[in-house]
Write an enzyme that holds these catalytic residues in place. Structure first.
Site, PDB file in Angstrom:
ATOM      1  N   SER A   1     -16.508  -9.862  -2.880  1.00  6.32           N
ATOM      2  CA  SER A   1     -15.891  -9.622  -1.749  1.00  6.32           C
ATOM      3  C   SER A   1     -16.719  -9.719  -0.430  1.00  6.32           C
ATOM      4  O   SER A   1     -18.014  -9.370  -0.349  1.00  6.32           O
ATOM      5  CB  SER A   1     -15.043  -8.489  -1.757  1.00  6.32           C
ATOM      6  OG  SER A   1     -14.399  -8.162  -0.373  1.00  6.32           O
TER       7      SER A   1
ATOM      8  N   TYR B   1     -13.052  -0.063  -2.483  1.00  4.33           N
ATOM      9  CA  TYR B   1     -13.025  -1.463  -2.843  1.00  4.33           C
ATOM     10  C   TYR B   1     -14.321  -2.068  -2.423  1.00  4.33           C
ATOM     11  O   TYR B   1     -15.158  -2.685  -3.258  1.00  4.33           O
ATOM     12  CB  TYR B   1     -11.891  -2.307  -2.202  1.00  4.33           C
ATOM     13  CG  TYR B   1     -11.726  -3.544  -2.681  1.00  4.33           C
ATOM     14  CD1 TYR B   1     -11.272  -3.940  -3.967  1.00  4.33           C
ATOM     15  CD2 TYR B   1     -12.145  -4.543  -1.891  1.00  4.33           C
ATOM     16  CE1 TYR B   1     -11.160  -5.445  -4.070  1.00  4.33           C
ATOM     17  CE2 TYR B   1     -12.297  -6.080  -1.989  1.00  4.33           C
ATOM     18  CZ  TYR B   1     -11.554  -6.402  -3.269  1.00  4.33           C
ATOM     19  OH  TYR B   1     -11.674  -7.772  -3.540  1.00  4.33           O
TER      20      TYR B   1
END
Length: 256
Positions: free
Chosen positions: A148, A161
């Site tokens: 990400s 995350y």
């Protein structure tokens, strides 16, 4: 066999793709299968798994599915052995499964932290430990993690995350150090903002979607199919001298 076929073909290869029933993982599974690999998709929901494999079968691809809970060590280990029982030991491991829970940092509970790390970081570690050494013994392997932007920068409440994805990029480098001398490359694909079910919280906000598109250089947000070419490259012979790298597939978002 033509030059491009020889360079990029995955014929005779076996791939395991976690999170392969939806989003980026599904697009990668389809690309690997269409390039000739026998693909085992691992995810939770049986209905989505069946639908994804049926779609591949209709395209003449070789594919199967395993339903598993990647949030527990026992679930990961069971999934690995079930997958091996289908087509044998994988030559290609793609870790695309992930969960995206983003409470405010000050309200991040032990449960959210543990769940995020288990699926996003520990499962890829366990699968790599299971399959990486055997790939090295055979002299060929490809490990691909989907990470990400939040492995590199903080925005839209990165929380646990972002930490898990940063750890996943470090894991790729450690795996590369361990196994690349034996023909196993380990890399990450770094998406920009992609319209997938994982990003439903953001994709339901038209203003935020438009603002994120404006941050790219190509003027749009990502689609799952944007990852097909990069995945085939990283899975094939063509990427034999590319390892430990983060390959950004983000329309220029990270450099704009």
């Amino acid at each position: 066999m033509g030059y491009l076929d020889e360079l990029f073909s995955l014929a005779g290869r076996t791939a395991l793709v976690t999170g392969g029933s939806s989003g980026i993982g599904k697009a990668i599974a389809r690309a690997l299968a269409r390039a000739g690999a026998s693909v085992v998709i691992v995810a939770r929901r049986e209905a989505e798994l069946k639908a994804a494999v049926d779609e591949l079968a209709q395209e003449g691809c070789t594919a199967a599915w395993v339903s598993a809970d990647l949030g527990t060590r026992e679930g990961v280990r069971a999934a690995a052995e079930e997958a091996v029982a289908v087509y044998g030991e994988p030559d290609i491991l793609v870790n695309s499964a992930g969960i995206n829970l983003r409470p405010p940092m000050g309200e991040l509970s032990d449960e959210v932290w543990d769940a995020t790390m288990a699926v996003n970081l520990e499962a890829p570690f366990l699968l790599g430990r299971r399959f990486g050494p055997k790939m090295a013994e055979r002299g060929f392997g490809r490990i691909i993690h989907v990470t990400s932007q939040q492995a590199h920068r903080a925005f839209v409440q990165s929380g646990a995350y972002g930490v898990s994805k940063g750890g996943l990029e470090s894991l790729a480098r450690s795996q590369a150090e361990a196994w690349s001398p034996h023909g196993v490359t380990c890399n990450t694909l770094v998406p920009g903002f992609v319209m997938t079910p994982l990003n439903e919280r953001l994709s339901s906000d038209p203003d935020r979607v438009a603002a994120l598109a404006a941050r790219t250089m190509v003027g749009r947000n990502g689609l799952a199919e944007d990852f097909e070419g990069a995945a085939v490259f990283l899975a094939s012979r063509a990427s034999g001298y590319v390892t430990g790298q983060a390959v950004f597939v983000d329309g220029g978002l990270s450099v704009h």
